[in-house]
Motif scaffolding. Structure first.
Motif, PDB file in Angstrom:
ATOM      1  N   ILE A   1      49.811  35.901  36.197  1.00  0.00           N
ATOM      2  CA  ILE A   1      48.603  36.560  35.682  1.00  0.00           C
ATOM      3  C   ILE A   1      48.032  35.765  34.514  1.00  0.00           C
ATOM      4  CG2 ILE A   1      47.710  38.630  34.522  1.00  0.00           C
ATOM      5  CD1 ILE A   1      49.776  40.229  36.219  1.00  0.00           C
TER       6      ILE A   1
ATOM      7  N   THR B   1      44.497  33.720  34.665  1.00  0.00           N
ATOM      8  CA  THR B   1      43.449  34.015  33.687  1.00  0.00           C
ATOM      9  C   THR B   1      42.942  32.730  33.053  1.00  0.00           C
ATOM     10  OG1 THR B   1      44.428  36.187  33.240  1.00  0.00           O
ATOM     11  CG2 THR B   1      42.910  35.315  31.595  1.00  0.00           C
TER      12      THR B   1
ATOM     13  N   ARG C   1      41.842  33.649  42.277  1.00  0.00           N
ATOM     14  CA  ARG C   1      41.513  35.061  42.034  1.00  0.00           C
ATOM     15  C   ARG C   1      42.349  35.974  42.937  1.00  0.00           C
ATOM     16  NH1 ARG C   1      38.002  36.824  38.735  1.00  0.00           N
ATOM     17  NH2 ARG C   1      36.794  34.901  38.622  1.00  0.00           N
TER      18      ARG C   1
ATOM     19  N   ALA D   1      45.098  38.788  41.831  1.00  0.00           N
ATOM     20  CA  ALA D   1      45.062  40.176  42.310  1.00  0.00           C
ATOM     21  C   ALA D   1      46.429  40.596  42.842  1.00  0.00           C
ATOM     22  CB  ALA D   1      43.992  40.334  43.382  1.00  0.00           C
TER      23      ALA D   1
ATOM     24  N   CYS E   1      48.810  41.109  39.949  1.00  0.00           N
ATOM     25  CA  CYS E   1      48.476  42.343  39.219  1.00  0.00           C
ATOM     26  C   CYS E   1      48.994  43.560  39.964  1.00  0.00           C
ATOM     27  CB  CYS E   1      46.963  42.453  39.027  1.00  0.00           C
ATOM     28  SG  CYS E   1      46.271  41.308  37.837  1.00  0.00           S
TER      29      CYS E   1
ATOM     30  N   CYS F   1      49.503  46.693  37.611  1.00  0.00           N
ATOM     31  CA  CYS F   1      48.182  46.659  36.955  1.00  0.00           C
ATOM     32  C   CYS F   1      47.123  46.892  38.028  1.00  0.00           C
ATOM     33  CB  CYS F   1      47.951  45.329  36.249  1.00  0.00           C
ATOM     34  SG  CYS F   1      49.127  44.971  34.953  1.00  0.00           S
TER      35      CYS F   1
ATOM     36  N   THR G   1      44.301  48.639  38.243  1.00  0.00           N
ATOM     37  CA  THR G   1      42.882  48.528  37.914  1.00  0.00           C
ATOM     38  C   THR G   1      42.449  47.074  37.882  1.00  0.00           C
ATOM     39  OG1 THR G   1      43.031  50.566  36.620  1.00  0.00           O
ATOM     40  CG2 THR G   1      41.100  49.186  36.262  1.00  0.00           C
ATOM     41  N   LEU G   2      43.227  46.240  37.217  1.00  0.00           N
ATOM     42  CA  LEU G   2      42.899  44.819  37.139  1.00  0.00           C
ATOM     43  C   LEU G   2      43.001  44.175  38.512  1.00  0.00           C
ATOM     44  CD1 LEU G   2      42.121  42.375  35.449  1.00  0.00           C
ATOM     45  CD2 LEU G   2      44.534  42.078  34.883  1.00  0.00           C
ATOM     46  N   GLY G   3      44.006  44.532  39.277  1.00  0.00           N
ATOM     47  CA  GLY G   3      44.164  44.003  40.622  1.00  0.00           C
ATOM     48  C   GLY G   3      42.986  44.355  41.519  1.00  0.00           C
TER      49      GLY G   3
ATOM     50  N   SER H   1      39.997  45.106  40.518  1.00  0.00           N
ATOM     51  CA  SER H   1      38.841  44.380  39.995  1.00  0.00           C
ATOM     52  C   SER H   1      38.807  42.947  40.512  1.00  0.00           C
ATOM     53  CB  SER H   1      38.877  44.392  38.466  1.00  0.00           C
ATOM     54  OG  SER H   1      37.881  43.560  37.935  1.00  0.00           O
ATOM     55  N   GLU H   2      39.956  42.305  40.546  1.00  0.00           N
ATOM     56  CA  GLU H   2      40.031  40.921  41.033  1.00  0.00           C
ATOM     57  C   GLU H   2      39.746  40.849  42.530  1.00  0.00           C
ATOM     58  OE1 GLU H   2      40.136  38.184  39.254  1.00  0.00           O
ATOM     59  OE2 GLU H   2      40.160  39.438  37.487  1.00  0.00           O
TER      60      GLU H   2
ATOM     61  N   LYS I   1      35.997  41.069  42.897  1.00  0.00           N
ATOM     62  CA  LYS I   1      35.356  39.809  42.538  1.00  0.00           C
ATOM     63  C   LYS I   1      35.559  38.766  43.617  1.00  0.00           C
ATOM     64  CE  LYS I   1      35.833  40.447  37.553  1.00  0.00           C
ATOM     65  NZ  LYS I   1      36.549  39.991  36.351  1.00  0.00           N
TER      66      LYS I   1
END
Length: 81
Positions: free
Chosen positions: A38, A42, A55, A59, A62, A67, A69-71, A73-74, A77
């Motif tokens: 991670i 980043t 990316r 994910a 994450c 994680c 939420t972050l996963g 989100s990735e 994206k």
């Protein structure tokens, strides 16, 4: 595994390609260090924000560490790219 961390940072600082960084980060993931993946993703994404492979790897890491939420989100994206 510390050698992989050092190699990653050396390649990142000297302008490595996204493919090279992806391979090293994949090795970290296989070695069982999702936190380092991670962090590395980043850093790599700050230089190569459009790289879908990095990316996607982030994910996955994450999601493995909880994680969500972050996963998610990735993943969003990555699919937008």
């Amino acid at each position: 595994m510390k050698d992989i961390h050092n190699l990653f940072h050396q390649i990142l600082s000297e302008g490595g390609t996204p493919g090279t960084l992806f391979l090293l980060l994949s090795e970290l993931k296989q070695a069982g260090d999702p936190g380092a993946v991670i962090q590395g993703c980043t850093e790599a994404l700050s230089f190569f924000p459009g790289d879908i492979r990095i990316r996607h790897l982030m994910a996955e890491a994450c999601l493995e560490t909880g994680c969500l939420t972050l996963g998610e989100s990735e993943i969003e994206k990555a699919t937008e790219e």
